[in-house]
Motif scaffolding. Structure first.
Motif, PDB file in Angstrom:
ATOM      1  N   UNK A  21     -52.425  78.122  48.097  1.00  0.00           N
ATOM      2  CA  UNK A  21     -51.061  77.920  48.559  1.00  0.00           C
ATOM      3  C   UNK A  21     -50.475  76.588  48.113  1.00  0.00           C
ATOM      4  N   UNK A  22     -51.304  75.566  47.944  1.00  0.00           N
ATOM      5  CA  UNK A  22     -50.810  74.269  47.499  1.00  0.00           C
ATOM      6  C   UNK A  22     -50.340  74.400  46.056  1.00  0.00           C
ATOM      7  N   UNK A  23     -49.178  73.808  45.786  1.00  0.00           N
ATOM      8  CA  UNK A  23     -48.639  73.858  44.433  1.00  0.00           C
ATOM      9  C   UNK A  23     -48.620  72.452  43.850  1.00  0.00           C
ATOM     10  N   UNK A  24     -48.719  72.385  42.537  1.00  0.00           N
ATOM     11  CA  UNK A  24     -48.680  71.106  41.839  1.00  0.00           C
ATOM     12  C   UNK A  24     -47.275  70.864  41.307  1.00  0.00           C
ATOM     13  N   UNK A  25     -46.830  69.613  41.437  1.00  0.00           N
ATOM     14  CA  UNK A  25     -45.483  69.215  41.037  1.00  0.00           C
ATOM     15  C   UNK A  25     -45.552  67.979  40.149  1.00  0.00           C
ATOM     16  N   UNK A  26     -44.588  67.871  39.246  1.00  0.00           N
ATOM     17  CA  UNK A  26     -44.370  66.670  38.451  1.00  0.00           C
ATOM     18  C   UNK A  26     -43.092  66.023  38.981  1.00  0.00           C
ATOM     19  N   UNK A  27     -43.132  64.712  39.203  1.00  0.00           N
ATOM     20  CA  UNK A  27     -41.939  64.014  39.669  1.00  0.00           C
ATOM     21  C   UNK A  27     -40.889  64.043  38.559  1.00  0.00           C
ATOM     22  N   UNK A  28     -39.671  64.437  38.930  1.00  0.00           N
ATOM     23  CA  UNK A  28     -38.602  64.633  37.946  1.00  0.00           C
ATOM     24  C   UNK A  28     -37.925  63.306  37.595  1.00  0.00           C
ATOM     25  N   UNK A  29     -38.590  62.531  36.743  1.00  0.00           N
ATOM     26  CA  UNK A  29     -37.989  61.297  36.256  1.00  0.00           C
ATOM     27  C   UNK A  29     -37.131  61.574  35.024  1.00  0.00           C
ATOM     28  N   UNK A  30     -37.432  62.643  34.274  1.00  0.00           N
ATOM     29  CA  UNK A  30     -36.649  62.980  33.082  1.00  0.00           C
ATOM     30  C   UNK A  30     -35.200  63.280  33.450  1.00  0.00           C
ATOM     31  N   UNK A  31     -35.011  63.999  34.562  1.00  0.00           N
ATOM     32  CA  UNK A  31     -33.663  64.332  35.017  1.00  0.00           C
ATOM     33  C   UNK A  31     -33.070  63.266  35.929  1.00  0.00           C
ATOM     34  N   UNK A  32     -33.800  62.165  36.108  1.00  0.00           N
ATOM     35  CA  UNK A  32     -33.358  61.055  36.979  1.00  0.00           C
ATOM     36  C   UNK A  32     -33.095  61.544  38.402  1.00  0.00           C
ATOM     37  N   UNK A  33     -33.992  62.399  38.893  1.00  0.00           N
ATOM     38  CA  UNK A  33     -33.895  62.878  40.272  1.00  0.00           C
ATOM     39  C   UNK A  33     -34.949  62.232  41.155  1.00  0.00           C
ATOM     40  N   UNK A  34     -35.347  61.031  40.795  1.00  0.00           N
ATOM     41  CA  UNK A  34     -36.325  60.274  41.567  1.00  0.00           C
ATOM     42  C   UNK A  34     -36.059  58.797  41.318  1.00  0.00           C
ATOM     43  N   UNK A  35     -36.399  57.969  42.301  1.00  0.00           N
ATOM     44  CA  UNK A  35     -36.192  56.533  42.113  1.00  0.00           C
ATOM     45  C   UNK A  35     -37.159  55.730  42.967  1.00  0.00           C
ATOM     46  N   UNK A  36     -37.491  54.547  42.458  1.00  0.00           N
ATOM     47  CA  UNK A  36     -38.273  53.557  43.190  1.00  0.00           C
ATOM     48  C   UNK A  36     -37.374  52.316  43.257  1.00  0.00           C
TER      49      UNK A  36
END
Length: 191
Positions: A21-36
């Motif tokens: 049930x657990x799914x693997x994800x990549x943080x969407x930095x290419x689309x700039x939908x993530x920030x630190x």
């Protein structure tokens, strides 16, 4: 003996089910939908705010078992951007991030503690400026679902505070500027 064997089979099936049930994800930095992003008091009079422009990461997530989630993030510390070139040069120096010696900061989760209603505490180890410390991030599940391009996404926000001296940051701007707040926005694309 049969009951013990049956219990082992059921436990194994449940563990396999949780892993499926657990799914693997990549943080969407290419689309700039993530920030630190970060903010730190400037002498107690104002705030310096900025972000890291170059980072990457991945995570596993299952909304029905948030506690089993795992997160890994790597930040290019030289990508610090406070919208002021001279200050950024100083922030990259050995007074602060020492990016020539420590070009990467990493976060690896060690546990996730669900708090209910999409709230959770993400605990892990942050390696910054050559120092590794345990940190806790207060986080919230924003939402999840299909995107218009046929994919599936999930998003979170999080916040934590770090004492600069804990990470061997030498510059001392006084007690009002001794801590930095990190604000995190994470949107992941299911793989």
């Amino acid at each position: 003996m049969k009951q013990g064997m049956l219990s082992s089979v059921i436990a194994g099936a449940l563990m396999m089910s949780a892993q499926v049930n657990a799914a693997d994800y990549i943080i969407d930095t290419q689309g700039a939908h993530a920030s630190v992003q970060f903010s730190v008091s400037h002498l107690g009079y104002s705030f310096v705010v900025g972000r890291f422009n170059d980072f990457s990461g991945d995570f596993s997530f299952d909304n029905s078992d948030i506690g089993a989630s795992k997160v890994n993030v790597t930040i290019n510390t030289a990508s610090i951007d406070s919208n002021h070139a001279e200050r950024d040069k100083h922030l990259r120096s050995s007074d602060f991030l020492n990016v020539a010696k420590f070009p990467k900061a990493t976060f690896t989760s060690t546990s996730v503690e669900p708090q209910g209603d999409g709230e959770f505490v993400l605990k892990g180890q942050l390696n910054l400026n050559g120092v590794t410390k345990d940190v806790a991030i207060d986080a919230h599940l924003v939402g999840e679902g299909k995107d218009p391009w046929g994919g599936y996404r999930v998003g979170f926000v999080g916040k934590t505070e770090l004492a600069l001296k804990d990470y061997n940051i030498k510059m001392d701007l006084g007690p009002a500027s001794s801590h930095v707040t990190l604000d995190l926005v994470v949107e992941g694309i299911r793989q």
